[in-house]
Design an enzyme around this catalytic site. Structure first.
Site, PDB file in Angstrom:
ATOM      1  N   SER A 188       0.833  -1.207   0.000  1.00 20.50           N
ATOM      2  CA  SER A 188       0.000   0.000   0.000  1.00 20.50           C
ATOM      3  C   SER A 188       0.873   1.265   0.000  1.00 20.50           C
ATOM      4  CB  SER A 188      -0.944  -0.081   1.202  1.00 20.50           C
ATOM      5  OG  SER A 188      -1.931   0.876   1.123  1.00 20.50           O
ATOM      6  N   ASP A 342      -9.954  -3.548  -5.240  1.00 22.98           N
ATOM      7  CA  ASP A 342      -9.086  -2.607  -4.550  1.00 22.98           C
ATOM      8  C   ASP A 342      -9.067  -1.281  -5.307  1.00 22.98           C
ATOM      9  OD1 ASP A 342      -7.061  -1.205  -3.304  1.00 22.98           O
ATOM     10  OD2 ASP A 342      -5.484  -2.673  -3.714  1.00 22.98           O
ATOM     11  N   HIS A 372      -8.066  -4.814  -0.870  1.00 24.27           N
ATOM     12  CA  HIS A 372      -6.985  -4.095  -0.206  1.00 24.27           C
ATOM     13  C   HIS A 372      -6.840  -4.578   1.240  1.00 24.27           C
ATOM     14  CE1 HIS A 372      -4.070  -0.897  -0.525  1.00 24.27           C
ATOM     15  NE2 HIS A 372      -4.266  -0.690   0.761  1.00 24.27           N
TER      16      HIS A 372
END
Ligand code: NAG
Ligand code: NAG
Length: 398
Positions: A188, A342, A372
Site C-alpha cells: 500500500s 481494490d 486491499h
C-alpha cells in the site's frame, strides 16, 4: 411508540454497520464482514471526534493502533532488535541458524496511508519474522514520520535515509548480507515508498549497491487522476474506500482540506501540468478488460494555487507513475500484487504495464478475489495464500 422507534433505530444501525455488500467470490465473507464492521464503527467514532473538534482523525487512529504494537522480541529462530539507521527507527530480523554464506537482505516498508502503522504492528512483525525465517534473509523493517505530524517529503526521506544507510558496504557486512541480493518491498503506502526509493536509488551516484528486486504489494502510485475505474467501482470494496484513499493522499501533502476537496472533484492538477496526464492515462495504460464500461475523461484542470502551495502531489517521489521510461527501464526485476476489489488496483495495473513497456522483467500477480489489506489480514486464508506466493517469488528471484 417509543420502543418501536428505538427498535427501528437499532435495526437500521445494525443493518448499516453489519451489512457490507461484498463481492460474491470473496472467501470467508462472514469473517471479513465482522472485520469491516469493527472498522466502520471505529472510523465513524473517530470521524465524530474530529467533527466535534476533539482530535485529528489520523491522530486518534494512531492512538488506537498503538495497542496492537509488539516490542522487539527474539524467538527460537530469529533475533529481533530495534535500532536506528541515520536516526530513522528500524527493526531488524536476523535468522539464528548458522549460515556458511552471506544472506539475502530485504528492506521492508509498512503501509497505512502515510498516516498510520508501524513496523511493530502485530501483522508486520509476524510478516518480517516469516520472511527472515523462510528466506533465510536479514529483514530490515523501517518506520518513518507519519502525517499529520509530518508531510511529504518527510516519509520519503526517512525511508530513503534508512535504505541508504542499510546499503552501505560495512553495514551489509555487519549483518552478513550479500550486496548482490538486496531487495526492497512494501504494501500500500509502503509499496508507494518502495517504488519511489527504488527509482531514486538508480539515479543516486553515491549508492554503489544496486537493488536486485522490488516487490510491490497493491502499491499507491499516483494522485493525479482520482477517477480511475477502480476508484469509480471502489464504493463497494472492503476496507479501503475511495474517500479514505483520497483523504490519505491529501493528508500526505497537507492537513489543509482544500486539497482533499479538489481531489474529490478531480480538479487539483493545474493546466500547466496537464502534460503529466499521459503517465496516468488509464485509457491507454489499462488492459482492455478493466476499461470495460468506463469512458475516459481527462481530469479537469484546476487552479495553480494548490500545486504552488503543495507541489508534492505532482512530484515523482510521491507518484512513481510519473517517472519517464528512461528511469523505469533501469529498475530491478519487479513483483506486483494487484487485487480486483481494490481502489488501488488500476495504479498497480498501469505501473506493471509501464514497466513491461520499458523492458523491466515484471511478475504481475493479479488476485481475482483479492481486496486491499488482504496481504496482512492476520488469520485469513487469503493472506496466507498471498504471502506464500510472495515468499516463493522472493525465494526464486532474490
Ligand atoms: C522455528 O522454526 C521451526 C522449524 O522451521 C518451526 O517449526 C518453529 O515453529 C519456528 N518457531 C517460531 C517461533 O516461529
Ligand atoms: C489518453 O489516451 C487516449 C487513448 O490512447 C487518448 O485518446 C487521449 O488523448 C489521452 N489523453 C491524455 C490526456 O493523455
Amino acid at each position: 411508540m417509543g420502543k418501536t422507534i428505538l427498535l427501528l433505530v437499532a435495526v437500521v444501525l445494525v443493518a448499516y454497520y453489519v451489512y457490507v455488500p461484498l463481492p460474491g467470490d470473496i472467501e470467508e465473507p462472514w469473517k471479513l464482514m465482522l472485520q469491516t464492521t469493527r472498522l466502520k464503527v471505529m472510523m465513524d467514532l473517530v470521524s465524530f471526534a474530529e467533527l466535534l473538534g476533539i482530535n485529528h482523525y489520523m491522530d486518534t487512529i494512531q492512538i488506537l493502533m498503538k495497542f496492537q504494537e509488539l516490542p522487539a522480541t527474539s524467538d527460537e529462530n530469529v533475533t529481533v532488535t530495534d535500532t536506528a539507521f541515520n536516526s530513522v527507527p528500524v527493526r531488524i530480523y536476523v535468522p539464528k541458524r548458522k549460515s556458511e554464506s552471506l544472506r539475502r537482505g530485504l528492506f521492508f516498508i509498512h503501509g497505512g496511508g502515510w498516516c498510520l502503522g508501524s513496523n511493530a504492528l502485530l501483522e508486520y512483525d509476524l510478516l518480517a519474522r516469516q520472511i527472515a525465517e523462510r528466506l533465510d534473509a536479514v529483514v530490515l523493517s523501517t518506520n518513518y514520520g507519519l502525517a499529520p505530524k509530518y508531510h511529504f517529503p518527510r516519509q520519503f526521506e526517512d525511508v530513503y535515509d534508512a535504505l541508504r544507510w542499510f546499503l552501505q558496504e560495512d553495514i551489509l557486512e555487519r549483518y552478513g548480507v550479500d550486496p548482490q541480493r538486496v531487495g526492497v518491498s512494501g504494501d500500500s503506502a509502503g509499496g508507494n515508498l518502495a517504488a519511489a526509493v527504488a527509482q531514486q536509488i538508480v539515479q543516486d551516484p553515491d549508492v554503489k549497491t544496486k537493488l536486485k528486486v522490488q516487490a510491490l504489494v497493491y502499491p499507491a502510485l499516483q494522485a493525479l487522476d482520482m477517477n480511475l475505474p477502480s476508484y469509480q467501482e471502489g464504493l463497494y470494496f472492503p476496507i479501503l474506500s475511495p474517500l479514505l484513499m483520497t483523504r490519505f493522499w491529501s493528508e500526505y501533502f497537507t492537513t489543509d482540506r482544500t486539497l482533499e476537496k479538489a481531489m474529490l472533484l478531480n480538479q487539483h492538477v493545474p493546466m500547466e501540468s496537464s502534460h503529466l496526464f499521459q503517465f496516468v492515462n488509464w485509457s491507454s495504460l489499462l488492459p482492455e478488460r478493466y476499461k470495460k464500461g468506463y469512458f475516459y475523461k481527462s481530469p479537469t484542470p484546476g487552479s495553480s494555487e494548490l500545486s504552488k502551495k503543495y507541489p508534492g502531489f505532482l512530484d515523482v517521489k510521491a507518484c512513481p507513475l510519473l517517472a519517464n521510461d528512461n528511469i523505469l527501464s533501469q529498475l530491478p526485476r519487479t513483483y506486483i500484487i494487484t487485487c480486483q476489489y481494490d481502489v488501488l488496483r488500476d495504479d498497480g495495473l498501469m505501473y506493471a504495464m509501464r514497466l513491461q513497456n520499458a523492458g523491466v522483467h515484471v511478475t504481475h500477480h493479479h488476485v481475482e478475489n483479492g481486496f486491499h489489506g488482504a496481504f496482512t489480514l492476520h488469520g485469513f486464508k487469503i493472506s496466507y495464500r498471498l504471502q506464500n506466493q510472495y515468499f516463493s517469488w522472493l525465494m526464486e528471484n532474490l
